[in-house]
Design a protein around this motif. Structure first.
Motif, short mmCIF file in Angstrom:
data_model
loop_
_atom_site.label_atom_id
_atom_site.label_comp_id
_atom_site.label_asym_id
_atom_site.label_seq_id
_atom_site.Cartn_x
_atom_site.Cartn_y
_atom_site.Cartn_z
N VAL A 16 79.56 12.47 3.18
CA VAL A 16 79.05 11.22 2.59
C VAL A 16 79.16 10.07 3.58
N LYS A 17 80.29 9.98 4.27
CA LYS A 17 80.49 8.90 5.25
C LYS A 17 79.47 8.97 6.37
N ASN A 18 79.22 10.16 6.87
CA ASN A 18 78.25 10.30 7.95
C ASN A 18 76.83 10.01 7.49
N ILE A 19 76.50 10.41 6.26
CA ILE A 19 75.17 10.10 5.72
C ILE A 19 74.98 8.60 5.58
N VAL A 20 76.03 7.91 5.10
CA VAL A 20 75.96 6.45 4.94
C VAL A 20 75.76 5.77 6.29
N ILE A 21 76.57 6.17 7.28
CA ILE A 21 76.49 5.55 8.60
C ILE A 21 75.13 5.81 9.25
N VAL A 22 74.69 7.06 9.21
CA VAL A 22 73.41 7.41 9.84
C VAL A 22 72.25 6.72 9.11
N SER A 23 72.30 6.69 7.79
CA SER A 23 71.21 6.06 7.02
C SER A 23 71.12 4.57 7.33
N LEU A 24 72.27 3.88 7.31
CA LEU A 24 72.27 2.45 7.62
C LEU A 24 71.82 2.20 9.06
N GLY A 25 72.28 3.05 9.99
CA GLY A 25 71.88 2.91 11.38
C GLY A 25 70.38 3.05 11.55
N LEU A 26 69.79 4.04 10.88
CA LEU A 26 68.34 4.26 10.97
C LEU A 26 67.56 3.11 10.33
N ILE A 27 68.05 2.60 9.20
CA ILE A 27 67.37 1.48 8.53
C ILE A 27 67.39 0.23 9.41
N ILE A 28 68.56 -0.07 9.97
CA ILE A 28 68.69 -1.25 10.83
C ILE A 28 67.81 -1.12 12.06
N ASN A 29 67.81 0.06 12.69
CA ASN A 29 66.99 0.24 13.87
C ASN A 29 65.50 0.29 13.55
N PHE A 30 65.16 0.70 12.33
CA PHE A 30 63.76 0.65 11.91
C PHE A 30 63.29 -0.80 11.78
N ILE A 31 64.13 -1.64 11.16
CA ILE A 31 63.80 -3.06 11.03
C ILE A 31 63.71 -3.70 12.41
N ASN A 32 64.68 -3.40 13.26
CA ASN A 32 64.65 -3.95 14.61
C ASN A 32 63.45 -3.44 15.39
N GLY A 33 63.09 -2.18 15.14
CA GLY A 33 61.92 -1.62 15.80
C GLY A 33 60.64 -2.35 15.43
N MET A 34 60.54 -2.77 14.18
CA MET A 34 59.38 -3.56 13.74
C MET A 34 59.31 -4.88 14.50
N LEU A 35 60.47 -5.49 14.74
CA LEU A 35 60.52 -6.75 15.50
C LEU A 35 60.10 -6.53 16.95
N VAL A 36 60.54 -5.41 17.53
CA VAL A 36 60.17 -5.10 18.92
C VAL A 36 58.66 -4.87 19.03
N VAL A 37 58.10 -4.12 18.10
CA VAL A 37 56.65 -3.86 18.10
C VAL A 37 55.89 -5.18 17.94
N THR A 38 56.37 -6.06 17.06
CA THR A 38 55.73 -7.36 16.86
C THR A 38 55.74 -8.17 18.14
N PHE A 39 56.86 -8.16 18.85
CA PHE A 39 56.98 -8.90 20.10
C PHE A 39 55.93 -8.43 21.12
N PHE A 40 55.79 -7.13 21.27
CA PHE A 40 54.86 -6.60 22.27
C PHE A 40 53.40 -6.60 21.79
N SER A 41 53.19 -6.91 20.52
CA SER A 41 51.81 -6.93 20.00
C SER A 41 51.08 -8.21 20.36
N ASN A 42 51.83 -9.22 20.80
CA ASN A 42 51.21 -10.51 21.14
C ASN A 42 51.76 -10.99 22.48
N PRO A 43 50.89 -11.08 23.51
CA PRO A 43 51.35 -11.52 24.84
C PRO A 43 51.99 -12.90 24.85
N MET A 44 51.69 -13.71 23.83
CA MET A 44 52.24 -15.06 23.75
C MET A 44 53.76 -15.03 23.77
N PHE A 45 54.37 -14.05 23.09
CA PHE A 45 55.82 -13.98 22.99
C PHE A 45 56.46 -13.65 24.35
#
Length: 305
Positions: A16-45
Motif C-alpha cells: 500500500v505504501k509503495n502504491i501511494v508513493i508511486v501513484s502520487l509521484g506519477l500524478i505530480i510528474n504528469f502535472i509537471n509534464g503538462m507545464l513542460v509541454v506548455t513551455f515548449f509549445s510557445n517560443p515566447m516562453f
C-alpha cells in the motif's frame, strides 16, 4: 525512511505504501509534464528568463520526485542493492535538493531586476545568461555530493562500487564528518537564499510604495513572498527527523506509519504545490496551457476511429 521499515512492515502494508508513493509521484510528474509541454509549445516562453527559471524549477522537481520514488521502492523491493546504483541515486537526489533553493533565489533576483532596474532588465536577464546561471547552480548543487564521492574513492577500495549495500544515506556515508558537512552546506545555502529573498522583497516593497503604477510591483512582491513559501516547503524535509524523535516515542507500535506519513508530507506533497503556486497563478502561462491541451483534445475527438 527508517532502516527497519522493511523488517517491520507486513507485505500488505508495504504494498500500500509503495502504491501511494508511486501513484502520487506519477500524478505530480504528469502535472509537471503538462507545464513542460506548455513551455515548449510557445517560443515566447523560451525568450523570457522568468519562464526559463520557472520551467527549470519544474524539471528539477520532476527529477527529484523520480529519484526519491526510485529510492523508496528500491529499499522495499530489495534489502540490498548495487552500490554504484545507490551512490548515483543519492548523488542526484542531493544535487537536485540543493538546486531548488538556489533556483528560487535566481527567480527572486530576476523579479527584483524587473521592478527595481526595469531599464536594464532586458540587458541583464537574457536567455543566454539565464542558461549560464542554471549551469552554475547545477555545479554548486553537485559540489557537496561530488566531494563525498571523491573522498570515498580515496579512502575506500574501488571494489566497494561493485558490491551490494543497504541503500540508505547513513549506510553509504557513515562518517560523522559527512553529516557535519551536509548540515553546514545546507545551512549556508538556505541562509544565503533567505538573505536574497528578504533583500529583494524589501527592495521591491520600497519600489512599490514609490511607484505611480503599483500593479506590477505589487505582483512582483507577492511572487517573491511565494518564493519564501516555497523555500519553507523545501525546508520541511529538515524537520522530519525532529518529528520522528518527538512523535514516535508516544506511538512506538506505529513507528513505520509515522515515518511514512512524515516522508509523504515533507518530501512528496510540497512538490505538488510547486507547480500550482506558480503555473496556475500566471495567467499567460495558464492561458497557453488551456489553449494547447484543449486543442489537442479536440483533435483527438475529431480523428477518425
Amino acid at each position: 525512511m527508517n532502516s527497519t521499515t522493511w523488517i517491520v512492515d507486513s507485505y500488505e502494508e508495504a504494498l500500500v505504501k509503495n502504491i501511494v508513493i508511486v501513484s502520487l509521484g506519477l500524478i505530480i510528474n504528469f502535472i509537471n509534464g503538462m507545464l513542460v509541454v506548455t513551455f515548449f509549445s510557445n517560443p515566447m516562453f523560451s525568450r523570457d528568463s522568468r519562464y526559463i527559471l520557472y520551467i527549470h524549477l519544474v524539471i528539477n522537481d520532476m527529477f527529484m520526485i523520480f529519484i526519491s520514488m526510485s529510492l523508496y521502492v528500491l529499499t522495499y523491493a530489495s534489502h540490498v542493492a548495487n552500490a554504484s546504483l545507490c551512490y548515483t541515486l543519492v548523488f542526484l537526489g542531493s544535487a537536485t535538493f540543493m538546486i531548488t533553493p538556489l533556483n528560487l533565489a535566481g527567480m527572486a533576483i530576476e523579479r527584483f531586476i524587473a521592478i527595481c532596474k526595469p531599464l536594464h532588465h532586458s540587458q541583464i536577464c537574457t536567455p543566454r545568461r539565464t542558461h549560464i546561471f542554471i549551469c552554475l547552480i547545477w555545479v554548486i548543487g553537485a559540489i557537496p555530493s561530488l566531494a563525498d564521492i571523491i573522498i570515498l574513492l580515496l579512502v575506500e577500495p574501488i571494489s566497494l562500487f561493485r558490491s551490494t549495500v543497504l541503500c540508505y544515506t547513513y549506510i553509504l556515508f557513515p562518517s560523522k564528518h559527512h553529516k557535519d558537512r551536509i548540515t553546514a552546506s545546507q545551512v549556508i545555502c538556505m541562509s544565503f537564499v533567505w538573505i536574497i529573498l528578504i533583500y529583494t522583497y524589501c527592495r521591491v516593497l520600497f519600489t512599490a510604495r514609490k511607484a505611480v503604477s503599483k500593479g506590477s510591483a505589487n505582483k512582483a512582491r507577492s511572487t517573491i513572498l511565494l518564493h519564501g513559501v516555497q523555500l519553507l516547503l523545501c525546508m520541511l524535509s529538515y524537520i522530519t527527523p525532529v518529528m520522528d524523535i518527538f512523535v514516535i516515542p508516544f506511538f512506538p507500535a506505529h513507528r513505520t506509519k509515522i515515518t511514512f506519513f512524515n516522508y509523504l508530507m515533507t518530501n512528496i506533497m510540497p512538490r505538488l504545490l510547486s507547480p500550482l503556486i506558480y503555473g496556475v497563478r500566471d495567467q499567460k502561462f495558464l492561458k497557453q496551457m488551456n489553449e494547447y491541451f484543449t486543442c489537442k483534445v479536440i483533435i483527438l475527438k475529431i480523428m477518425p476511429s
